[in-house]
Design an enzyme around this catalytic site. Structure first.
Site, PDB file in Angstrom:
ATOM      1  N   ARG A 136      -3.484  -2.898   3.321  1.00 27.84           N
ATOM      2  CA  ARG A 136      -3.975  -2.431   4.206  1.00 27.84           C
ATOM      3  C   ARG A 136      -6.047  -2.825   3.918  1.00 27.84           C
ATOM      4  NH1 ARG A 136      -1.793   3.387   3.609  1.00 27.84           N
ATOM      5  NH2 ARG A 136      -1.858   2.480   1.246  1.00 27.84           N
ATOM      6  N   LYS A 232      -2.813   4.932  19.595  1.00 31.05           N
ATOM      7  CA  LYS A 232      -2.556   6.538  18.594  1.00 31.05           C
ATOM      8  C   LYS A 232      -4.770   5.508  18.514  1.00 31.05           C
ATOM      9  CE  LYS A 232      -1.909   4.192  15.259  1.00 31.05           C
ATOM     10  NZ  LYS A 232      -1.482   4.199  12.823  1.00 31.05           N
ATOM     11  N   GLY A 265       1.976  11.108   8.804  1.00 29.93           N
ATOM     12  CA  GLY A 265       1.380  11.277   9.774  1.00 29.93           C
ATOM     13  C   GLY A 265       1.435  10.434  11.175  1.00 29.93           C
TER      14      GLY A 265
END
Length: 351
Positions: A136, A232, A265
């Site tokens: 990431r 998002k 989440g």
């Protein structure tokens, strides 16, 4: 190496696989009972660190080869030590090691294993990394930030890896961080087979963010399904807030797709959003089940009926969660290893 042919004997079918443990050699036998010299897997050895031994054993079973003899242990001060217990000179060696939590320990194990095997005169060492940690951190999103995915690639190369076999990278461009061959596999064939066999026909694949649209579109194309996207906005690290849904999910079975699920989440908020927009059922698929922090508690309380993951990361006690279904990618990775060893094409394994 001179190999004594096995005695001729009738075989009920042809070709079939067999082993000659005396020579630590794997053959494809012809109908007359003799090894097929042109296609024999000679001196293929597979080792594993402590990250995912069960997956390594499954791959060994698929290839009909024994697990390599290696012991990974620690000194009293915590330093890692590796002992290779067999001859690997001139061998084509594969190391199965996900860099999953504890990430740093497993990464250093992999580096030390590679160094030990290269110093033992292995002809080629391929790192089989089902889950590539630090993926990431693949670009600078803030001033003075590291690009750790590139750093890990440099560490692997410096340790002497000849080739990398990995699965569902967080960002495909990580392949370009290496100056050696990288085979990037996808868990999509395993996931698609499960979805077709178990879920309703009227499916909409939902991408949790703009970066996952390509993955969701590929699944939708294969099953002739529709596509939706979640808009998002992140408030901070490991925090996300769903704003709205782009696409029609009303009255359909929504399947959220992502490469990994960490704190869950994003997945939980996405599931709640598609339910508010009229989806009749909500499922989720993620290749890598990192599942850190409060992920299991969130999943249990969420709108997600079932989370389908693969065994690139061992779940341990988390596997007891009633909503989690684990699929094995051992055969997919084993077939890729076999083709790499034979110098055959692996492109047909991609979806």
């Amino acid at each position: 190496m001179k190999v004594r042919p096995l005695p001729s004997q009738p075989f009920p079918f042809s070709p079939c696989q067999g082993t000659d443990n005396r020579y630590n050699t794997f053959f494809l036998y012809s109908s007359d009972g003799f090894p097929s010299r042109g296609r024999g897997v000679t001196r293929l050895k597979l080792f594993s660190g402590n990250a995912n031994i069960d997956l390594a054993r499954e791959i060994c079973a698929f290839l009909s080869v024994p697990m390599g003899a290696a012991e990974v242990k620690r000194f009293s001060d915590g330093e890692i030590n590796v002992d290779i217990g067999e001859n690997v000179r001139g061998a084509d060696v594969f190391i199965v090691q996900s860099t999953c939590p504890p990430v740093n320990d497993h990464l250093v194990e992999l580096l030390i294993l590679m160094d030990a095997l290269k110093r033992s005169s292995a002809k080629r060492v391929t790192a089989v990394i089902p889950y590539y940690g630090y993926a990431r951190q693949d670009r600078k999103v803030l001033p003075r930030a590291p690009i750790t995915a590139k750093l890990v690639a440099d560490l692997l190369t410096a340790a002497g890896v000849s080739r990398v076999l990995t699965m569902d990278l967080h960002a495909g461009q990580i392949q370009g961080f290496f100056n050696i061959p990288v085979d990037h596999m996808y868990a999509a064939p395993v996931m698609l087979e499960y979805i077709k066999a178990n879920w309703d026909n009227e499916i909409v694949f939902v991408s949790p963010d703009a970066g996952g649209v390509e993955r969701a579109r590929a699944f939708a194309k294969r099953l002739k399904a529709t596509l939706a996207i979640i808009d998002k906005r992140r408030g901070g690290a490991n925090e996300s807030q769903v704003m709205n849904i782009i696409g029609d999910v009303a009255g359909k079975t929504a399947v959220l797709l992502d490469d990994m699920v960490d704190t869950a989440g994003t997945m939980v908020q996405g599931a709640a959003a598609v339910r508010r927009n009229g989806a009749k059922r909500v499922f989720a698929c993620a290749t890598h089940p990192v599942l850190s922090g409060p992920s299991i508690e969130r999943l249990e309380k969420s709108e997600v009926e079932q989370l389908v993951v693969t065994n690139t990361i061992p779940l341990g006690e988390k596997a007891a969660c009633r909503k989690i279904r684990v699929l094995s990618v051992a055969n997919l990775l084993g077939e890729a290893i076999k083709r790499i060893h034979f110098n055959d094409s692996v492109s047909s394994l991609f979806v």
